[in-house]
Design a protein around this motif. Structure first.
Motif, short mmCIF file in Angstrom:
data_model
loop_
_atom_site.label_atom_id
_atom_site.label_comp_id
_atom_site.label_asym_id
_atom_site.label_seq_id
_atom_site.Cartn_x
_atom_site.Cartn_y
_atom_site.Cartn_z
N VAL A 234 -3.09 49.95 19.76
CA VAL A 234 -2.73 50.06 21.18
C VAL A 234 -3.85 50.75 21.97
CG1 VAL A 234 -1.12 51.04 22.85
CG2 VAL A 234 -0.26 50.03 20.73
N THR A 244 -2.06 48.19 31.07
CA THR A 244 -0.65 48.51 30.81
C THR A 244 0.26 47.34 31.17
OG1 THR A 244 -0.43 49.51 33.01
CG2 THR A 244 -1.03 50.98 31.21
N LEU A 247 2.89 45.00 29.29
CA LEU A 247 4.31 45.30 29.08
C LEU A 247 5.25 44.40 29.86
CD1 LEU A 247 4.38 49.19 29.00
CD2 LEU A 247 4.79 47.63 27.12
N TYR A 445 8.37 59.17 26.56
CA TYR A 445 8.22 57.70 26.61
C TYR A 445 8.93 57.04 25.42
CZ TYR A 445 5.98 53.25 27.55
OH TYR A 445 5.73 51.93 27.84
N ALA A 448 8.19 53.65 23.39
CA ALA A 448 7.35 53.54 22.19
C ALA A 448 8.21 53.22 20.97
CB ALA A 448 6.56 54.83 21.98
N THR A 449 9.25 53.98 20.78
CA THR A 449 10.04 53.89 19.56
C THR A 449 11.24 52.94 19.73
OG1 THR A 449 9.36 56.16 19.21
CG2 THR A 449 11.09 55.34 17.78
N LEU A 452 8.43 49.32 21.23
CA LEU A 452 7.09 48.96 20.77
C LEU A 452 6.86 49.18 19.27
CD1 LEU A 452 5.10 50.57 23.77
CD2 LEU A 452 5.83 48.19 23.53
N VAL A 454 6.34 51.90 17.83
CA VAL A 454 5.36 52.97 17.62
C VAL A 454 6.14 54.27 17.38
CG1 VAL A 454 3.54 54.36 18.72
CG2 VAL A 454 3.58 51.89 19.05
N PHE A 491 -0.03 57.19 21.49
CA PHE A 491 0.15 56.04 20.60
C PHE A 491 -0.44 56.31 19.22
CE2 PHE A 491 0.67 53.92 24.78
CZ PHE A 491 1.94 53.44 24.59
N LEU B 70 0.48 44.19 18.25
CA LEU B 70 0.70 45.60 18.58
C LEU B 70 0.09 45.88 19.94
CD1 LEU B 70 -0.13 46.92 15.06
CD2 LEU B 70 1.89 47.66 16.32
N GLY B 72 0.87 48.15 23.87
CA GLY B 72 1.66 49.19 24.52
C GLY B 72 1.10 49.46 25.89
N GLY B 74 2.43 51.84 29.71
CA GLY B 74 3.25 52.96 30.16
C GLY B 74 3.11 53.22 31.64
#
Lengths: 576, 74
Positions: A234, A244, A247, A445, A448-449, A452, A454, A491, B70, B72, B74
């Protein structure tokens, strides 16, 4: 960093103070929140003389550490009524740190109508009356200050919205290309405007590389840190290529992309406003797909986006902005979205609060869905000039929703909810509800889990484990926000153990300390507790740690999800 | 049986954005990845009908499978 600059706008005096021992180990958010909590009465009016505006570089700012170019701005927020810390990139953080300045505190309020520029240098701050840049947008202001002082100066400035003390206003920071980065959220521009400070010009003369307690150890730790950033897909590749905005398609696919003022979780024109489309446009029009927002950034999630004729349209073109305009406000043309992004930067308004407000205004019938041209007109003619209509809009999402008697008003603590619907992504809902900042995805955030994969996996549609996930992320984030490091280091930090270890080692080598990971966690916890105590004293009690009711009443497609987390379970967030 | 495959980010290069495929009953996500020459360690997220799935998921008629590397933000 050994001194605090205290600028009193009431009597136009400046003091250079030593750093109190209890602030020595703090930086960034930890320092701004500690100072605000210690010196600002929680019940004060955010735009009155008792509020203070605090700028602080992070603990690693000014060093050679990768991605340490960010700094924090804190105050009591005129939008939320609670404590606020906002983070920004740009060039000023490094300059301030290398001048040995731990924090700049702007306090008081002048009596007259004059505006001021604060020229910050190695020996102190000169308060000069400002006329030339008044009413100018942020880009023109940066140009004027570059011409006045030189391009190597840092610039921290208001646009017109901040001068008009609007709750949607931000504080802009010059970046390496003389474009704009922002202390975006919480209406901090209005606080600076209330002190009649148009801008800070930061003079790098006399700045020096920072002394390190153990240079060899620092270099080694930074090498390890830099490698973990490069190794994680990432931070190493994904953000660099697509920014970004990658997303848009991810969150759309997960059914959590708030569309048409949070009435559905998927957007039909998602591909037109996606990171993939943005990348294709940038390459075809000879823009720059990757670009640093601050010196020594190696993630480079920013970009330069040109129009069809190859002319600059905007940079730092973020997922949140694209989502808010493109999906929440239904604008289908990425070029129009880019133009609005640039105008928002120029006016100095938060590019989350403002478009989420516009989507509410669309629901209210003030302008048609997806009408970017009308939005541009309202920005340029009404918000920029502070007409009565502009002031209605400039009050933000909650303000407009209340004015029109709506119930679907996506705010927590009066701050607009960003780009992830909390009904099908429950972890982020916990963060929105509980963070001291008002609705803020970056505070913890959980995407992430939840989405994503992560930092492990927690099912986004179930309540199980979400409070603990959000708590752990919020604690870690408060610590990262205190270092001056970009939050995107999270990340690799969530997946590669050596990453966080190398950050702790850099802190130790910088300051001659023997911190462990537990100490850093303790710092994060302490920051949250200080902020929470301020909010409680300001009147933001447990009853404000919740999502708007419509999330419980209206289910959202495609998952038919409602917000159904027990308020008592949410309250366990603060059990630490 | 017919399924829809949606690719994102770098997985689109030299492949496609979205395609319908006629696959055998019992086809798993792993089978699809193999047919597309996508290595499993490169995969970040897999969704079927908006829910995360693992590579051993057996697909059924009408499924839409979304495959992300992968990534990401934000």
């Amino acid at each position: 960093m050994h001194k605090i600059y205290r600028v009193n706008m009431t009597d136009l005096s400046v003091k250079v103070e030593p750093v109190p021992a209890e602030w020595a180990g703090l930086g960034g958010r930890a320092l701004t929140s500690t100072i605000v909590a210690a010196e600002v009465p929680p019940t004060c009016h955010p735009l009155g003389p008792n509020n203070k505006l605090v700028f602080a570089p992070g603990l690693l700012s000014g060093t050679a550490a990768s991605n340490a170019g960010r700094f924090s701005c804190g105050a009591k927020s005129p939008l939320t009524g609670g404590i606020k810390e906002s983070s920004a990139g740009g060039t000023s953080s490094r300059i301030i740190a290398r001048l040995g300045i731990k924090a700049i505190i702007v306090e008081g309020q002048p009596a007259g109508d004059a505006w001021y520029a604060l020229v910050v240098g190695k020996d102190g701050v000169e308060i000069r009356e400002e006329t030339e840049t008044l009413g100018l947008g942020t880009f023109a202001t940066v140009e004027k200050i570059n011409a006045r002082h030189g391009e190597d100066f840092g610039v921290i400035t208001l646009g017109p919205a901040g001068e008009h003390m609007m709750a949607i206003s931000n504080i802009s920071v010059k970046d390496p290309e003389s474009k704009i980065r922002s202390f975006g959220r919480g209406g901090l521009g209005a606080v600076m405007g209330s002190k009649r400070v148009k801008l800070l010009a930061i003079d790098p003369t006399g700045g020096a590389p920072l002394a390190l307690a153990d240079p060899a150890k620092f270099k080694e730790a930074n090498r390890t840190f830099t490698k973990t950033l490069a190794d994680h897909p990432v931070s190493g590749q994904g953000l660099k290529k697509y920014g970004t905005a990658v997303l848009v398609n991810v969150i759309n696919e997960a059914g959590g992309l708030p569309t048409k003022n949070f009435t559905t979780g998927q957007c039909d024109h998602h591909d037109q406003i996606s990171g993939e489309q943005m990348y294709d446009n940038i390459v075809a029009r000879e823009g720059e797909p990757s670009h640093p927002c601050s010196p020594a950034c190696q993630i480079q999630c920013s970009q330069v986006y040109n129009d069809k004729d190859g002319k600059y349209l905007t940079s730092g073109f973020e997922y949140e902005t694209i989502w808010a305009l493109g999906a929440d406000g239904m604008i289908k043309d990425l070029d129009v979205i880019a133009e609005i992004d640039n105008v928002m930067d120029d006016l100095g308004v938060d590019s989350i609060e403002t478009p989420v407000m516009f989507a509410v205004a669309m629901e209210a019938g003030l302008l048609p869905w997806g009408d970017g041209a009308r939005m541009l007109q309202l920005l340029r003619e009404d918000i920029a000039k502070a007409t009565p209509l502009g002031r209605l809009l400039g009050g933000g999402t909650g303000h407009v929703g209340r004015a029109y008697g709506l119930t679907r008003i996506p705010v927590v603590k009066n701050q607009a909810i960003p780009a992830y619907d909390p009904r099908p992504i429950k972890g982020i809902g916990v963060t929105y509800a509980t963070t001291t900042m008002g609705a803020d995805h970056t505070a913890g955030y959980a995407i992430a889990t939840n989405i994503l994969n992560v930092g492990g996996k927690v099912d986004p549609l179930k309540n199980d484990g979400q409070v603990e996930l959000s708590r752990n992320l919020q604690i870690a984030t408060a610590a990262v926000d205190s270092t001056g490091l970009c939050l995107f280091i999270a990340f690799p930090a969530l997946d590669i153990p050596a990453c966080l270890g190398s950050v702790v080692e850099m802190l130790n080598a910088r300051y001659g300390l023997a911190l462990t990971g537990d100490d850093v966690v303790a710092l994060g916890k302490n920051v949250l507790k200080i902020e929470h105590a301020f909010n409680l004293a300001a009147g933001l009690g447990p009853e404000t740690d919740r999502l708007p009711e419509f999330f419980e009443l209206e289910s959202i497609a495609p998952h038919d999800a409602k917000w159904d987390m027990d308020q008592k379970e949410l309250a366990t967030f603060w059990n630490f | 049986m017919l399924i829809t495959i949606k690719l994102f980010a770098t997985f689109r290069q030299d492949r496609f954005r979205v395609a319908e495929r006629d696959v055998a009953e019992g086809t798993t996500v792993a089978d699809v990845l193999r047919a597309l020459d996508i290595d499993e360690p490169e995969v970040g997220m897999l969704f079927v009908r908006g829910r995360h799935v693992e590579t051993d998921r057996v697909l059924v008629e009408g499924d839409a499978l979304a495959i992300f590397p992968l990534v990401g933000g934000g």
